[in-house]
Design a protein around this motif. Structure first.
Motif, PDB file in Angstrom:
ATOM      1  N   GLN A  44      45.622  30.465  36.128  1.00  0.00           N
ATOM      2  CA  GLN A  44      45.111  31.505  35.229  1.00  0.00           C
ATOM      3  C   GLN A  44      43.742  31.995  35.692  1.00  0.00           C
ATOM      4  OE1 GLN A  44      46.730  33.049  32.801  1.00  0.00           O
ATOM      5  NE2 GLN A  44      48.513  31.816  33.325  1.00  0.00           N
ATOM      6  N   GLN A  45      42.889  31.058  36.132  1.00  0.00           N
ATOM      7  CA  GLN A  45      41.561  31.440  36.617  1.00  0.00           C
ATOM      8  C   GLN A  45      41.685  32.299  37.875  1.00  0.00           C
ATOM      9  OE1 GLN A  45      39.502  27.730  37.177  1.00  0.00           O
ATOM     10  NE2 GLN A  45      39.136  27.427  34.988  1.00  0.00           N
ATOM     11  N   ALA A  46      42.572  31.936  38.781  1.00  0.00           N
ATOM     12  CA  ALA A  46      42.752  32.701  40.004  1.00  0.00           C
ATOM     13  C   ALA A  46      43.280  34.102  39.684  1.00  0.00           C
ATOM     14  CB  ALA A  46      43.714  31.980  40.933  1.00  0.00           C
ATOM     15  N   LYS A  47      44.187  34.198  38.731  1.00  0.00           N
ATOM     16  CA  LYS A  47      44.693  35.514  38.315  1.00  0.00           C
ATOM     17  C   LYS A  47      43.585  36.372  37.715  1.00  0.00           C
ATOM     18  CE  LYS A  47      49.547  34.423  37.358  1.00  0.00           C
ATOM     19  NZ  LYS A  47      50.571  34.290  36.289  1.00  0.00           N
ATOM     20  N   SER A  50      41.272  37.689  40.426  1.00  0.00           N
ATOM     21  CA  SER A  50      41.867  38.660  41.369  1.00  0.00           C
ATOM     22  C   SER A  50      42.019  40.028  40.750  1.00  0.00           C
ATOM     23  CB  SER A  50      43.215  38.161  41.864  1.00  0.00           C
ATOM     24  OG  SER A  50      44.155  38.152  40.802  1.00  0.00           O
ATOM     25  N   GLN A  51      41.773  40.143  39.455  1.00  0.00           N
ATOM     26  CA  GLN A  51      41.929  41.454  38.798  1.00  0.00           C
ATOM     27  C   GLN A  51      40.679  42.267  38.875  1.00  0.00           C
ATOM     28  OE1 GLN A  51      43.342  40.720  34.843  1.00  0.00           O
ATOM     29  NE2 GLN A  51      45.382  40.153  35.548  1.00  0.00           N
TER      30      GLN A  51
END
Length: 51
Positions: A44-47, A50-51
């Motif tokens: 979730q943190q990586a998503k 990346s936004q």
């Protein structure tokens, strides 16, 4: 047409497990659940980054 076999009734398999084995498996399950929770959090943190 091929040979048609009638369905057999379901069978139940009984196994015995010692208390110490059960405890070890439960501990392993709990560890794996924690790992999955941590990996989901990292994902979730990586998503979000990346936004």
């Amino acid at each position: 047409m091929g040979t048609f076999m009638p369905a057999s009734p379901p069978q139940t398999l009984y196994v015995q497990i010692r208390r110490d084995e059960l405890r070890r498996l439960q501990d392993e399950r709990d560890q794996l659940r924690q790992q999955v929770a941590q990996l989901n959090q990292l994902l979730q943190q990586a998503k979000a980054l990346s936004q």
